[in-house]
Design a protein around this motif. Sequence first.
Motif, PDB file in Angstrom:
ATOM      1  N   TYR A 173       0.833  -1.200   0.000  1.00 14.23           N
ATOM      2  CA  TYR A 173       0.000   0.000   0.000  1.00 14.23           C
ATOM      3  C   TYR A 173       0.864   1.245   0.000  1.00 14.23           C
ATOM      4  O   TYR A 173       0.576   2.217  -0.704  1.00 14.23           O
ATOM      5  N   TRP A 174       1.934   1.221   0.771  1.00 15.90           N
ATOM      6  CA  TRP A 174       2.841   2.375   0.803  1.00 15.90           C
ATOM      7  C   TRP A 174       3.485   2.587  -0.552  1.00 15.90           C
ATOM      8  O   TRP A 174       3.566   3.721  -1.053  1.00 15.90           O
ATOM      9  N   VAL A 175       3.936   1.501  -1.186  1.00 14.21           N
ATOM     10  CA  VAL A 175       4.563   1.629  -2.501  1.00 14.21           C
ATOM     11  C   VAL A 175       3.545   2.149  -3.518  1.00 14.21           C
ATOM     12  O   VAL A 175       3.845   3.038  -4.327  1.00 14.21           O
ATOM     13  N   TYR A 176       2.330   1.559  -3.464  1.00 15.92           N
ATOM     14  CA  TYR A 176       1.289   2.002  -4.393  1.00 15.92           C
ATOM     15  C   TYR A 176       0.989   3.482  -4.184  1.00 15.92           C
ATOM     16  O   TYR A 176       0.889   4.258  -5.150  1.00 15.92           O
ATOM     17  N   PHE A 203       2.918   5.731  -2.825  1.00 19.48           N
ATOM     18  CA  PHE A 203       4.083   6.532  -3.205  1.00 19.48           C
ATOM     19  C   PHE A 203       4.176   6.661  -4.714  1.00 19.48           C
ATOM     20  O   PHE A 203       4.394   7.756  -5.254  1.00 19.48           O
ATOM     21  N   VAL A 204       3.999   5.535  -5.426  1.00 19.05           N
ATOM     22  CA  VAL A 204       4.075   5.574  -6.897  1.00 19.05           C
ATOM     23  C   VAL A 204       2.946   6.426  -7.453  1.00 19.05           C
ATOM     24  O   VAL A 204       3.139   7.221  -8.385  1.00 19.05           O
ATOM     25  N   ASN A 205       1.744   6.260  -6.914  1.00 20.81           N
ATOM     26  CA  ASN A 205       0.601   7.050  -7.378  1.00 20.81           C
ATOM     27  C   ASN A 205       0.825   8.538  -7.141  1.00 20.81           C
ATOM     28  O   ASN A 205       0.531   9.386  -7.996  1.00 20.81           O
ATOM     29  N   HIS A 206       1.367   8.845  -5.963  1.00 18.59           N
ATOM     30  CA  HIS A 206       1.678  10.241  -5.666  1.00 18.59           C
ATOM     31  C   HIS A 206       2.743  10.765  -6.618  1.00 18.59           C
ATOM     32  O   HIS A 206       2.662  11.913  -7.098  1.00 18.59           O
ATOM     33  N   ALA A 207       3.726   9.931  -6.894  1.00 16.86           N
ATOM     34  CA  ALA A 207       4.770  10.346  -7.837  1.00 16.86           C
ATOM     35  C   ALA A 207       4.183  10.571  -9.224  1.00 16.86           C
ATOM     36  O   ALA A 207       4.569  11.517  -9.932  1.00 16.86           O
ATOM     37  N   GLN A 208       3.221   9.700  -9.649  1.00 18.04           N
ATOM     38  CA  GLN A 208       2.572   9.872 -10.936  1.00 18.04           C
ATOM     39  C   GLN A 208       1.770  11.178 -10.973  1.00 18.04           C
ATOM     40  O   GLN A 208       1.779  11.897 -11.975  1.00 18.04           O
ATOM     41  N   GLN A 209       1.078  11.455  -9.869  1.00 15.14           N
ATOM     42  CA  GLN A 209       0.319  12.701  -9.808  1.00 15.14           C
ATOM     43  C   GLN A 209       1.245  13.903  -9.876  1.00 15.14           C
ATOM     44  O   GLN A 209       0.950  14.908 -10.565  1.00 15.14           O
ATOM     45  N   GLU A 210       2.342  13.826  -9.141  1.00 16.12           N
ATOM     46  CA  GLU A 210       3.313  14.914  -9.200  1.00 16.12           C
ATOM     47  C   GLU A 210       3.875  15.064 -10.614  1.00 16.12           C
ATOM     48  O   GLU A 210       4.073  16.175 -11.119  1.00 16.12           O
ATOM     49  N   LYS A 211       4.103  13.919 -11.219  1.00 15.54           N
ATOM     50  CA  LYS A 211       4.628  13.934 -12.590  1.00 15.54           C
ATOM     51  C   LYS A 211       3.616  14.532 -13.550  1.00 15.54           C
ATOM     52  O   LYS A 211       3.959  15.318 -14.449  1.00 15.54           O
ATOM     53  N   MET A 212       2.330  14.175 -13.380  1.00 12.74           N
ATOM     54  CA  MET A 212       1.266  14.733 -14.212  1.00 12.74           C
ATOM     55  C   MET A 212       1.166  16.240 -14.024  1.00 12.74           C
ATOM     56  O   MET A 212       1.031  16.997 -15.006  1.00 12.74           O
ATOM     57  N   LEU A 213       1.240  16.686 -12.776  1.00  8.35           N
ATOM     58  CA  LEU A 213       1.186  18.121 -12.513  1.00  8.35           C
ATOM     59  C   LEU A 213       2.348  18.838 -13.181  1.00  8.35           C
ATOM     60  O   LEU A 213       2.190  19.934 -13.749  1.00  8.35           O
ATOM     61  N   HIS A 214       3.496  18.199 -13.125  1.00 13.25           N
ATOM     62  CA  HIS A 214       4.671  18.799 -13.755  1.00 13.25           C
ATOM     63  C   HIS A 214       4.473  18.873 -15.268  1.00 13.25           C
ATOM     64  O   HIS A 214       4.805  19.897 -15.904  1.00 13.25           O
ATOM     65  N   ALA A 215       3.934  17.811 -15.846  1.00  8.82           N
ATOM     66  CA  ALA A 215       3.681  17.812 -17.291  1.00  8.82           C
ATOM     67  C   ALA A 215       2.655  18.874 -17.648  1.00  8.82           C
ATOM     68  O   ALA A 215       2.777  19.578 -18.687  1.00  8.82           O
ATOM     69  N   GLN A 216       1.619  19.001 -16.844  1.00  8.41           N
ATOM     70  CA  GLN A 216       0.612  20.038 -17.105  1.00  8.41           C
ATOM     71  C   GLN A 216       1.205  21.424 -17.016  1.00  8.41           C
ATOM     72  O   GLN A 216       0.869  22.313 -17.822  1.00  8.41           O
ATOM     73  N   GLU A 217       2.096  21.639 -16.067  1.00  8.40           N
ATOM     74  CA  GLU A 217       2.755  22.944 -15.944  1.00  8.40           C
ATOM     75  C   GLU A 217       3.580  23.237 -17.198  1.00  8.40           C
ATOM     76  O   GLU A 217       3.556  24.351 -17.739  1.00  8.40           O
ATOM     77  N   ILE A 218       4.303  22.212 -17.652  1.00  7.41           N
ATOM     78  CA  ILE A 218       5.119  22.411 -18.857  1.00  7.41           C
ATOM     79  C   ILE A 218       4.218  22.715 -20.056  1.00  7.41           C
ATOM     80  O   ILE A 218       4.468  23.661 -20.833  1.00  7.41           O
ATOM     81  N   VAL A 235      11.821  -3.073  -7.047  1.00  2.76           N
ATOM     82  CA  VAL A 235      12.730  -3.226  -5.916  1.00  2.76           C
ATOM     83  C   VAL A 235      11.976  -3.101  -4.597  1.00  2.76           C
ATOM     84  O   VAL A 235      12.200  -3.855  -3.644  1.00  2.76           O
ATOM     85  N   SER A 236      11.044  -2.147  -4.553  1.00  2.00           N
ATOM     86  CA  SER A 236      10.277  -1.935  -3.323  1.00  2.00           C
ATOM     87  C   SER A 236       9.450  -3.161  -2.966  1.00  2.00           C
ATOM     88  O   SER A 236       9.421  -3.605  -1.821  1.00  2.00           O
ATOM     89  N   TYR A 237       8.758  -3.703  -3.991  1.00  2.00           N
ATOM     90  CA  TYR A 237       7.950  -4.882  -3.714  1.00  2.00           C
ATOM     91  C   TYR A 237       8.818  -6.058  -3.289  1.00  2.00           C
ATOM     92  O   TYR A 237       8.449  -6.838  -2.409  1.00  2.00           O
ATOM     93  N   PHE A 238       9.975  -6.176  -3.918  1.00  2.00           N
ATOM     94  CA  PHE A 238      10.882  -7.261  -3.543  1.00  2.00           C
ATOM     95  C   PHE A 238      11.354  -7.082  -2.094  1.00  2.00           C
ATOM     96  O   PHE A 238      11.373  -8.034  -1.309  1.00  2.00           O
ATOM     97  N   VAL A 239      11.718  -5.828  -1.755  1.00  2.00           N
ATOM     98  CA  VAL A 239      12.179  -5.563  -0.381  1.00  2.00           C
ATOM     99  C   VAL A 239      11.051  -5.799   0.612  1.00  2.00           C
ATOM    100  O   VAL A 239      11.256  -6.405   1.681  1.00  2.00           O
ATOM    101  N   ILE A 240       9.843  -5.350   0.250  1.00  2.00           N
ATOM    102  CA  ILE A 240       8.711  -5.506   1.172  1.00  2.00           C
ATOM    103  C   ILE A 240       8.400  -6.982   1.391  1.00  2.00           C
ATOM    104  O   ILE A 240       8.162  -7.429   2.515  1.00  2.00           O
ATOM    105  N   ILE A 241       8.366  -7.729   0.293  1.00  2.00           N
ATOM    106  CA  ILE A 241       8.105  -9.168   0.429  1.00  2.00           C
ATOM    107  C   ILE A 241       9.197  -9.826   1.264  1.00  2.00           C
ATOM    108  O   ILE A 241       8.922 -10.669   2.143  1.00  2.00           O
ATOM    109  N   SER A 242      10.446  -9.409   1.000  1.00  2.00           N
ATOM    110  CA  SER A 242      11.562  -9.979   1.783  1.00  2.00           C
ATOM    111  C   SER A 242      11.431  -9.621   3.252  1.00  2.00           C
ATOM    112  O   SER A 242      11.601 -10.477   4.133  1.00  2.00           O
ATOM    113  N   VAL A 243      11.104  -8.330   3.517  1.00  2.00           N
ATOM    114  CA  VAL A 243      10.931  -7.904   4.909  1.00  2.00           C
ATOM    115  C   VAL A 243       9.771  -8.638   5.552  1.00  2.00           C
ATOM    116  O   VAL A 243       9.838  -9.062   6.716  1.00  2.00           O
ATOM    117  N   GLY A 244       8.663  -8.789   4.793  1.00  4.17           N
ATOM    118  CA  GLY A 244       7.523  -9.507   5.343  1.00  4.17           C
ATOM    119  C   GLY A 244       7.845 -10.944   5.685  1.00  4.17           C
ATOM    120  O   GLY A 244       7.508 -11.439   6.761  1.00  4.17           O
TER     121      GLY A 244
END
Length: 757
Positions: free
Chosen positions: A22-25, A27-42, A256-265
Amino acid sequence: MNRNQLILPLLLTLSVISAGSYWVYTFVNHAQQEKMLHAQEIAFDKARAIELELAQALSVTRVLALLISQDQDNVEDFEFYAQGLLAQHPLVDNIQLAPDGIVQHIYPLKGHEAAIGHNLLQDPARKVDALRAISAQKLTLSGPFQLKQGGVAVIGRLPVFSPQQKAFWGFASALIYFDNVLLNAGLPSSADSYYSFNLSATDITTGQVKIIAGIKQPLSDSQSVTTTSTITLPNQQWQLAITLPTSRWEKFFPLVSYFVIISVGVCSGWITWKYLQLPIQLQQAVKKKTRQLENLSFTDSVTGIGNRRFFMKKLVAAQTHTQTTATKAVLFIDLNDFKIVNDRHGHLFGDKVLKLVSQRLKVCAAHSDITARVGGDEFGQLLLDIKSRQHLQDYIGNVITSLKEPMSISGIQVTVSASVGVALTPEHGHRATELLKAADIAMYHAKKKNSGFQCCFYDPSMAQKFRQIPNFKRDFTEALSHEQLRLYYQPIYCLRSQHIVHYEALVRWQHPQKGLLPPSEFLELAEQVNLLVELEQWVLNKACADIARHREIHAQEVCIAINMSPDFLTNSDLLQQIDNALARYELPTNAIKLELTETSVLSHHDSAMTTLTALREKGIEVALDDFGTGYSSFSLLHELPIHTLKLDKSFIDKILIDSKDYCVVASIIELAHKLNLNVIAEGIESKEQQDKLTSLDCDYGQGYYFSPPHPLFDNELHASNCDQYGFCNKPCIPSHHPEQPTAPIPISSVFNKANRN
């Protein structure tokens, strides 16, 4: 394996993976939104930049149209005005005037000569846009398209109408190179940029969309973001699409995040499972260690049998789980003078002796009985099957006899004896501590027996002395300071002349309530309360005072033997106190003798040698008291600087009835004489005993047969009145320096002779 111990690790693993995913999802979703906002600004910034650039550039056509209208269709000053307009709008490449739709004026002309005479209303490629502009009477933007003179450009055409006739005059146009528009707007010109763009145009009339410019990245994926911004132009709408491609970080971070999370879990679940296993493993280890520690805590490390804790545990259990009416016996067994064994042979040797003693005790005991080492040289036994008191006495006799048998360790033979205290339950108590204390008290009373069956059954009266200690210390301290003590003297006789050689000082206590008390009533208690040294000081001073008084009144030399405790051998102050007492009363050193027990001398061998040597140098004689009752060491007699041996009363009592005691006495007397030592026999109570000792050539004797202790000296039987005085080879008043033997006497020869007798 416990099912519950698997559920928790699995739940934890799933929880960690779920939370991490959930954290990775997020984070990635937030990064996509930030990326979209950046693209819209450009996209917005670039679109507005294109709009502004084109609007400013196309304003040139409006200025030209205004000039033509004001000059009434006069275009003679075109170049002048065009030059000024181009200077203000560098994005415009050239300005054109097309009267009646035919290009006739271009500034600058150079490079654009081919466009002169171009009829916009007749050119099929331009006709539609030209007619639309005339019809709409508005500025139109054509292009981008390929120019005849080369290059791609957009042209803004503003139809100009004559103010008077309101008729169509022609077109005022501004040519703008398309690449310059894109460049001024900041759009990239190559694929090296971190984003790509796509510029498309939509014809307002037809709604047709076509790509007019753009840069595409080689690949695109689902994580790339694209946003568009509308550019509104005269008669057109452009769509600027900005695409931000996926970076390597964005591609690999989720994986990598999912791999680390699964490994940590998985690791968390595994660690939790191992952690949950720890209590079980720890419980098993604790149980195992507890058993080991219990064995260690309840086992004596020297002998391998139970220790005091084990004995008390078994004693409590026996009291709890057995019938209270059943008779059980608690034996407290103490090895007599065991310290001598340790001092002489070392503690390692002593430990081996203790182990053999424990083995002999185990052999004597029944299978159900408990044997343990409860102290340094003390053992305890719990006898559960007592048939009768006689049976118990027989058992104790067997134990004492077994322990007296010689032990051979590392080629060294040693013999030990034991004192046994017995307490019975329920007769002497019900609690374990009461029984052990009662047996301990009985054992101390058994130790007072110098010979015979050294065993004692507990009696409640025995504990009376222990309870009297606090009051005793106060009373005895008062006795020392208030002259309640009395000194009695028992004469020691020469067996040949029947005259008194010297006296032994015996203390008595004139108690205010209890009357005259013998030493047995207070000496042991005085030792326990640490008043024995003060008592010895009092005896020494009192004896010296009585000797000085007798010399003054009767002009007779008197010698008194004073008993000293074992502490005398280790207390250097007592030697100085002897010197002070003799000097205070102006007495010679032969006025007193000192008596030390055999056990005290042998148990403090090194300090004893030092003290005895100092006494001999002072001229004070020393007698070894109670000889034969302890760890008798004939081989050490020739080393000790002593003058006299005192045979214990236990030998004298049996000298007429026991041939073994007779042989021992004869051997000791003969050995002592060969070592130039005098012999005193204690406890003579009959003429037969005196005659037997005289026949064995014993030197001196004391006992109630001759005289009980008296507070005064006997003048008539003084040694100076002996008719053999001065002629006897061993006078009643011996010299201060007896001759030493010229060679050691083999001990074996003495015993061989005794055995032959």
